[in-house]
Design a protein around this motif. Structure first.
Motif, PDB file in Angstrom:
ATOM      1  N   HIS A 698      45.672  33.718  32.656  1.00  0.00           N
ATOM      2  CA  HIS A 698      45.558  33.854  34.111  1.00  0.00           C
ATOM      3  C   HIS A 698      44.188  33.362  34.560  1.00  0.00           C
ATOM      4  CE1 HIS A 698      48.935  36.859  35.200  1.00  0.00           C
ATOM      5  NE2 HIS A 698      49.250  36.268  34.077  1.00  0.00           N
ATOM      6  N   ASP A 699      44.186  32.718  35.695  1.00  0.00           N
ATOM      7  CA  ASP A 699      42.911  32.355  36.328  1.00  0.00           C
ATOM      8  C   ASP A 699      42.843  33.085  37.659  1.00  0.00           C
ATOM      9  OD1 ASP A 699      40.731  31.285  37.593  1.00  0.00           O
ATOM     10  OD2 ASP A 699      41.281  29.185  37.267  1.00  0.00           O
ATOM     11  N   ASN A 700      42.054  34.133  37.716  1.00  0.00           N
ATOM     12  CA  ASN A 700      41.891  34.899  38.940  1.00  0.00           C
ATOM     13  C   ASN A 700      40.465  34.773  39.459  1.00  0.00           C
ATOM     14  OD1 ASN A 700      44.006  36.776  37.127  1.00  0.00           O
ATOM     15  ND2 ASN A 700      44.604  36.327  39.232  1.00  0.00           N
ATOM     16  N   GLY A 701      39.873  33.623  39.224  1.00  0.00           N
ATOM     17  CA  GLY A 701      38.507  33.413  39.679  1.00  0.00           C
ATOM     18  C   GLY A 701      37.561  34.295  38.886  1.00  0.00           C
ATOM     19  N   THR A 702      36.454  34.635  39.514  1.00  0.00           N
ATOM     20  CA  THR A 702      35.476  35.489  38.852  1.00  0.00           C
ATOM     21  C   THR A 702      36.087  36.862  38.607  1.00  0.00           C
ATOM     22  OG1 THR A 702      33.733  34.332  40.027  1.00  0.00           O
ATOM     23  CG2 THR A 702      33.167  36.496  39.092  1.00  0.00           C
ATOM     24  N   MET A 703      35.990  37.324  37.380  1.00  0.00           N
ATOM     25  CA  MET A 703      36.546  38.642  37.065  1.00  0.00           C
ATOM     26  C   MET A 703      35.498  39.714  37.330  1.00  0.00           C
ATOM     27  SD  MET A 703      38.805  38.177  33.637  1.00  0.00           S
ATOM     28  CE  MET A 703      37.695  37.177  32.664  1.00  0.00           C
ATOM     29  N   VAL A 704      35.864  40.730  38.078  1.00  0.00           N
ATOM     30  CA  VAL A 704      34.936  41.849  38.285  1.00  0.00           C
ATOM     31  C   VAL A 704      34.964  42.736  37.049  1.00  0.00           C
ATOM     32  CG1 VAL A 704      34.365  43.841  39.717  1.00  0.00           C
ATOM     33  CG2 VAL A 704      35.289  41.764  40.769  1.00  0.00           C
ATOM     34  N   ASN A 705      36.175  43.063  36.602  1.00  0.00           N
ATOM     35  CA  ASN A 705      36.327  43.944  35.450  1.00  0.00           C
ATOM     36  C   ASN A 705      37.483  43.422  34.605  1.00  0.00           C
ATOM     37  OD1 ASN A 705      37.217  46.137  33.751  1.00  0.00           O
ATOM     38  ND2 ASN A 705      36.027  47.543  35.027  1.00  0.00           N
ATOM     39  N   PRO A 706      37.168  42.698  33.542  1.00  0.00           N
ATOM     40  CA  PRO A 706      38.243  42.062  32.761  1.00  0.00           C
ATOM     41  C   PRO A 706      39.294  43.048  32.257  1.00  0.00           C
ATOM     42  CG  PRO A 706      36.105  41.189  32.110  1.00  0.00           C
ATOM     43  CD  PRO A 706      35.836  42.338  33.050  1.00  0.00           C
ATOM     44  N   ARG A 707      38.864  44.252  31.915  1.00  0.00           N
ATOM     45  CA  ARG A 707      39.854  45.172  31.362  1.00  0.00           C
ATOM     46  C   ARG A 707      40.837  45.662  32.429  1.00  0.00           C
ATOM     47  NH1 ARG A 707      38.347  48.718  26.761  1.00  0.00           N
ATOM     48  NH2 ARG A 707      36.359  48.845  27.839  1.00  0.00           N
ATOM     49  N   THR A 708      40.324  45.995  33.604  1.00  0.00           N
ATOM     50  CA  THR A 708      41.284  46.460  34.622  1.00  0.00           C
ATOM     51  C   THR A 708      42.160  45.303  35.086  1.00  0.00           C
ATOM     52  OG1 THR A 708      39.695  46.176  36.433  1.00  0.00           O
ATOM     53  CG2 THR A 708      39.805  48.349  35.410  1.00  0.00           C
ATOM     54  N   LEU A 709      41.612  44.081  35.077  1.00  0.00           N
ATOM     55  CA  LEU A 709      42.444  42.927  35.415  1.00  0.00           C
ATOM     56  C   LEU A 709      43.540  42.742  34.368  1.00  0.00           C
ATOM     57  CD1 LEU A 709      43.067  40.491  37.215  1.00  0.00           C
ATOM     58  CD2 LEU A 709      41.442  39.154  35.863  1.00  0.00           C
ATOM     59  N   ALA A 710      43.172  42.901  33.102  1.00  0.00           N
ATOM     60  CA  ALA A 710      44.177  42.791  32.037  1.00  0.00           C
ATOM     61  C   ALA A 710      45.272  43.832  32.237  1.00  0.00           C
ATOM     62  CB  ALA A 710      43.517  42.960  30.674  1.00  0.00           C
ATOM     63  N   GLY A 711      44.871  45.022  32.654  1.00  0.00           N
ATOM     64  CA  GLY A 711      45.859  46.068  32.912  1.00  0.00           C
ATOM     65  C   GLY A 711      46.846  45.647  33.983  1.00  0.00           C
TER      66      GLY A 711
END
Lengths: 826, 167, 282
Positions: A698-711
């Protein structure tokens, strides 16, 4: 650029904070701020709310799909000890007006039916009693007489229905509530010139989010002040007073909506306006505070959050060398019995309808068809998950017809990295991206070539193993024009164009930073995200930030978590607030340090003199001095006590639709991109699908928190797997909803999820949002159905099975295989 | 309505109850005992959000009547932490992001507690099987599985520490 | 979704329970409650009286009684699944439990309760039939024994009378060398079966002996496939034989819904089950 888009000018970027390498907090997988209280059982969900004197409501629901109410006898129910009151739709109509609607012209919907029911589960009466058990006892005693009307269940039949089968004869002559055609660019020309026109009829059937918590409300009416105090797990609590005040016959300011921690939404609690109106009306009628929590059956049958249910006749125009030039389709959507959001889900899909491909024109005819089913509402993707699947199905179909490799054909047509911002035919833009990079990382992670060879070898041995790949868009940060841009041009309806998100930040004399949010926590991570961004921007430690949620009277603008908007929008509000707060801190701090504001900077939670190590004042000391020692500062407004600010962030990049709808404007421009690749094995004898391997990038731009994004990605992918393989709402010919329970509506368990799930990220920052953040709340469900469908078709390629409808449950898939076997035998 | 009176132990504390026989254990815990950590998701025994530990076994509290728990010992999510210290399983869920909305989490924790009491070092497949009776709509289960794996490491380490202490 | 009111009785011995049952008046036995309570929550069941047998501790056993394994009315699925006695003598029962509900439900639910509920898509009614279990039905003053093959009459219908209670399941230990097979297709593991096929058989001189085969999830109740058993007896295991009997069984089935699919499942699963059983026999 096509001529029709010339008037759609891309505004300049309002970005203030560019992403940079080596940020301290943004990009860290920080543990969530929200979790300790939730983990210890102290979250405070809607059913945890109790107010003094509170009574409980139970509903009498329609057992029929379409019927006139001949009579309602509540006398036995009223006599049951513990019952406070029993109320019918006509009683309700004395205190509330019909529900708000984004459809234009509206389709009338009452929170409690008056005169007629239009789907199973629609509420016809309610009991308010001392406890829920007694309320349900009394609800059973309400006696109804019905005049059964013909039920419209089939999409196409309902569209053609007349007479008594028309659901809303007062609002529409037939069951087609809206029928509009659009053409963006030179569609006819492209189709006339096409070498190949790929045609498919594609069907996407309804399911819904089914968050584990249902919707609920605790409502109180104050007859003296004339207003309501309402606890609700709506996502939209700072917005709904303006929408439902009319229904409740009070001004929005007289509605105090108090948010609670919400047990999952995925769109299903975006509005929840009907249950609020219903419960508030009961509180007013009964004269006591009323709690109503939907039980699971009611949530299935009456929560107005069923997902898309569409039939597409799609065509893709392709030139001789495989270039896609145009896409067009006719879509009929089975909306159920009402039309709360108009055709907003189709507006949403227009944000990325042509996928990651350079397609020059697009045309569609959209028909909203009313049937005797629970009405649609949002579900993770809000309609775009369907067009993603349609687009990817069409690309696979084109590859097959042209004899081309499906991945190579995708690559040939993909938008190139130097083409951004890229305007698609509908007028929306894709702000940025690198689709090729996402694709190649996914292929490497998955060992795509290796797997394709392996699958081919396994098929040669008679096993049904296949690999599917999908490259899809994930639009984020919604703009509200999608609600109405497809409405009838003469009556566009409520032409809302704002989606602000606000925040209040206050430095307390103790040194803690108190943050008030105006959107609820629904399973996303609002506090964590804000803690990371404020810590980054103001150099404060995240653990020194304390969170509160406003109610609709004490708060400021907030539109809530939906349309993958919250992280990017609140980041904007955080930056706005930080700029103001920094200026204040520097003014006070510089004075305390006997320096000029321009000579100081923020450093590790202090105001410090530039270039000097020990010359600094901690934020806490500044806040304390500014709050309690006014006379330490000069006279004048700029030194008024306290360090506090409220800031709001508006949509960073949106434009109005063209008056003639030759384009729809920019409304969903912050786009992510995803590539899902999956290998499956089909048990041809039983139709069961086993996921052998899965990779998602996934490309969601700048990640604030990679783990919560992964969730979020995993969760969305699980939803997408359910949508593809197991989840569907079944209605019989009489309009009975036959599987409204968790035993038969089969959401994936841990056993159904892939054992070997690999996740990767590419970061292409947005040039338009703060720090380059894009939304990422829906992506999994936007990609999984396409990849899985493709893999299943590949697995069965030797048998000639084509998948044109979702879901493919084992009985459905086995049916397709059986038909193919019979055809082969003949 | 006729009520039945009885006693039971909840999170180590003896509680008196007087409720109608039909009151579900889930409603009793939530509303009579005012311990809202136990969640009700479906009330037909599928989602597992209402799982609590009853005499050392995870059970669906929506499929039992409160009276049936007379004399039993119940542990709910409120009984997991010691003072301000989260239980190692809770701590692992926090560290591994094993929850999003948190609604299914108390049931997941009860299931994890039972699994790890019976099998201190489960494989991922055993964890998957154990939690397959708990529906979660947020996480896709991946981080729940990581959390339980991590909790098993923590609990084994704590166990080893206890064993090594001089008598 | 709250149950309607009922009278609650909680006897501590079997005779008291049977006496309560004998007084009539729409009483239901409450054992694990994992099927009954959901139906009560939906108000699909509204018994006037519940006789809770959870404190009749004499009924909580799994024991060896000569060449019989006896399972009492309070034995929970979870206890049966993990019982060494069951694993040693009735591995098909222990293994099948992986497909039956989930741990928390198995912790409360009982085998006897499951059999009395007689859901057509439940696995144990089929397994009990191929194990030729005998079911002990007690009422005040008398008991009788009914073969599992006679017990299941229709969907949610059994041979049990209103004043009777299933107190024990008795299963003769299978002969040494008995092979078994279990296959199921459900939407999710743990769901009610769309089709379960189970079999036991022995192999003697390379031929199939005493095949016992049953299906669940297809017809109105779980049932043995007598014709198939007859066709296999004395025959050498063979892929085409298995395919033939599966086709016969599929044609003979009387699915209550989704007939073509259910027949496909029998065709697909029956040969797999027979292969597994042959492989395990020895």
């Amino acid at each position: 650029m096509s001529n029709h888009l010339k008037s759609n000018v891309i505004p300049p970027s309002r970005q203030r904070e560019a992403p940079r390498a080596g940020m301290t907090w943004i990009g860290q997988s920080m543990k969530r701020v929200e979790d300790p209280r939730i983990l210890s059982g102290k979250g405070g969900y809607i059913d945890d709310i109790a107010v003094p004197g509170m009574a409980h409501a139970a509903m009498v629901s329609s057992p029929h799909a379409h019927a006139r109410i001949v009579s309602i006898d509540t006398s036995k129910a009223e006599k049951l000890p513990g019952v406070i009151g029993v109320y019918t739709g006509e009683d309700m109509a004395r205190v509330v007006d019909p529900c708000p609607s984004f459809a234009s012209p509206p389709i009338t919907q009452n929170a409690m039916s008056v005169g007629k029911v239009r789907h199973v589960g629609e509420v016809v009466a309610a009991v308010v009693a001392e406890d829920r058990y007694v309320a349900e006892d009394a609800a059973e005693l309400v006696e109804m007489e019905w005049d059964i009307l013909p039920a419209c269940v089939d999409l196409e039949a309902s569209a053609a229905a007349t007479g008594e089968a028309v659901l809303h004869p007062d609002d529409r002559d037939g069951n087609v509530a809206l029928d509009e055609s659009f053409s963006f660019g030179d569609v006819d020309e492209h189709f006339d010139e096409a070498h190949t026109i790929v045609k498919r009829r594609l069907r996407w059937r309804r399911s819904s989010a089914q968050a584990i918590e249902t919707c609920g409300v605790v409502a109180q009416f104050d007859p003296f002040k004339g207003g309501y105090t309402i606890h609700s797990n709506s996502n939209f609590y700072n917005f709904i007073p303006f929408v439902i005040g009319g229904s409740l016959r009070v001004s929005p300011g007289e509605l105090r909506i108090i948010p609670v921690l919400t047990g999952g939404s995925f769109g299903s609690k975006v509005f929840s306006h009907k249950i609020i109106i219903l419960t508030a009306g009961l509180a007013r009628l009964a004269g006591v505070p009323v709690k109503y929590i939907e039980d699971r059956l009611e949530h299935f049958t009456n929560s107005d959050s069923h997902g898309s249910d569409r039939l597409y006749d799609a065509e893709l125009a392709v030139t001789e060398d495989g270039t896609f030039t145009s896409l067009r389709f006719t879509v009929m959507d089975d909306y159920g019995a009402y039309l709360q959001f108009g055709v907003g889900t189709h507006g949403n899909a227009m944000a990325q309808v042509t996928g990651p491909y350079q397609i020059q024109s697009f045309g569609m005819r959209v028909m909203a068809v009313l049937t005797n089913k629970t009405q649609q509402g949002p579900y993770r993707g809000f309609g775009s998950e369907v067009t993603n699947w349609v687009m990817e199905r069409m690309v696979d179909a084109a590859a097959e017809e042209l004899g081309r490799d499906p991945v190579e054909l995708r690559v040939q047509n993909m938008i190139q990295p130097d083409q951004f911002p890229y305007m698609i035919p509908t007028g929306n833009i894709y702000d940025s991206g690198n689709f090729q990079k996402v694709l190649s990382e996914a292929q490497t992670m998955f060992d795509f070539d290796g797997w394709r060879d392996k699958a081919r070898a396994m098929r040669a041995e008679g096993r049904c193993v296949g690999v599917g790949l999908a490259t899809c868009m994930e639009r984020s940060v919604y703009g509200p024009t999608e609600w109405w841009s497809l409405n009838n041009k003469e009556t566009p309806g409520f032409t809302l164009t704002s989606t602000p998100e606000g925040i209040t930040v206050r430095l307390d004399p103790s040194g803690k930073m108190f943050v008030t949010l105006n959107s609820p926590m629904v399973g996303n991570s609002p506090e964590t995200v804000v803690a990371q961004i404020l810590a980054e921007r103001l150099t404060i430690a995240p653990e020194d930030i304390v969170f509160n949620y406003s109610d609709s009277q004490s708060g400021f603008n907030g539109v809530g978590p939906q349309g993958s908007r919250f992280t990017a929008m609140i980041a904007g509000a955080c930056v706005s607030a930080s700029i103001k707060l920094e200026e204040k801190l520097k003014r006070f701090g510089a004075h305390m340090l006997q320096r000029r504001p321009e000579d100081v900077e923020l450093r590790n939670g202090t105001v410090a003199v530039k270039g000097l190590k020990d010359q600094e004042k901690p934020f806490g000391e500044i806040a304390l001095t500014s709050s309690f020692f006014r006379l330490s500062f000069p006279d004048g407004e700029e030194f008024d006590s306290g360090i506090e600010t409220t800031a709001v962030y508006d949509h960073p990049l949106s434009t109005d639709p063209a008056e003639d709808r030759s384009h729809l404007g920019i409304f969903y421009p912050i786009v992510g991109h995803i590539c899902h690749i999956v290998a499956v094995e089909v048990d041809a004898g039983t139709g069961k699908v086993e996921i052998l391997d899965y990779a998602a990038v996934h490309d969601n731009g700048t990640m604030v928190n990679p783990r919560t994004l992964a969730g979020q990605v995993w969760g969305g992918t699980a939803n997408g797997i359910g949508t593809t393989l197991s989840e569907v709402f079944n209605y019989d010919d009489e309009g009975q909803f036959t599987n409204p329970n968790f035993a038969e509506f089969a959401m994936p368990t841990a056993n159904e999820m892939p054992r070997n799930f690999k996740l990767g990220h590419v970061e292409t920052p947005s040039p338009f949002t703060e720090y380059g953040i894009k939304g990422g709340g829906e992506g999994g469900r936007l990609g999984a159905p396409s990849a899985l469908t493709s893999a299943i078709e590949d697995a069965l390629s030797d048998r000639g099975v084509k998948i044109t409808s979702l879901p493919v449950t084992p009985p459905i898939l086995r049916g397709l295989i059986r038909t193919a076997e019979q055809t082969a035998a003949e | 309505m006729t009520k039945v009176s009885f006693q039971l132990t909840v999170n180590g504390r003896v509680r008196e109850a007087s409720v109608p026989p039909r009151m579900l254990l889930s409603d009793f815990i939530r509303h009579e005992l005012a311990m809202p950590g136990t969640h009700v998701g479906c009330e037909h025994g599928v989602c597992g959000s209402c799982n609590v530990m009853l005499d050392g076994k995870a059970v669906r509290s929506c499929l039992m009547f409160a009276i049936q728990a007379e004399g039993s010992e119940i542990t709910t999510v409120e009984g997991l932490a010691t003072g301000d210290d989260l239980h190692p399983i809770q701590q692992a869920f926090w560290e591994e992001h094993g929850l999003q909305c948190g609604f299914c989490t108390p049931g997941m924790l009860a299931t994890a507690q039972e699994l790890l009491a019976e099998n201190s070092d489960p494989t991922d497949d055993e964890i998957r099987e154990a939690i397959s009776g708990n529906l979660c709509r947020c996480t896709g289960y991946e981080f729940v599985i990581s959390a339980i794996r991590s909790a098993s490491v923590k609990l084994r380490a704590a166990q080893a520490e206890t064993t090594l202490q001089p008598v | 979704m709250k149950p309607s009111a009922f009278r609650y009785e909680r006897p501590t011995d079997l005779q008291a329970a049977l006496a309560l049952l004998a007084t009539g008046g729409d009483a239901r036995i409450l054992a694990g409650g994992q099927s009954l309570v959901p139906m009560m929550n939906y108000r699909l069941a509204q018994p006037a009286c519940l006789i809770d047998i959870n404190r009749v501790s004499d009924l909580d056993y799994i024991r060896e009684d000569g060449d019989v394994i006896a399972i009492g009315a309070l034995a929970r699925h979870g206890a049966i699944k993990s019982s060494d006695l069951i694993k040693a003598h009735l591995p098909i029962v222990a293994e099948a439990y992986d497909w039956i509900a989930h741990a928390a439900v198995r912790n409360r639910g009982t085998l006897c309760g499951n059999l009395c509920h007689a859901d057509a898509a439940s696995e144990m009614p089929a397994i009990m039939q191929i194990l030729e279990a005998e079911l002990v039905l007690a009422k005040v003053g008398t008991t009788r024994t009914v073969a599992a093959t006679e017990f299941f009459v229709g969907t949610y219908e059994t041979a049990i009378a209103e004043d009777e209670m299933l107190t024990e399941v008795r299963i003769r230990k299978p002969a040494a060398g008995t092979g078994w097979g279990f296959e199921e297709v459900a939407m999710r593991r743990g769901d009610y079966a769309w089709c379960t096929v189970v079999a036991t058989l022995e192999i003697s001189d390379g031929n199939i002996v005493a095949p016992r085969i049953a299906i669940a999830g297809v017809n109105d109740c779980a049932a043995r496939l007598g014709t198939v058993e007859g066709a296999l007896t004395g025959k050498k295991p063979d892929a085409s034989l298995f395919a033939d009997v599966a086709a016969t069984a599929a044609e003979a089935a009387t699915p209550t819904e989704n007939a073509a699919y259910k027949r496909d499942l029998i065709r697909a699963l029956l040969p797999r089950v027979l292969n597994d059983a042959v492989e395990r026999a020895g």
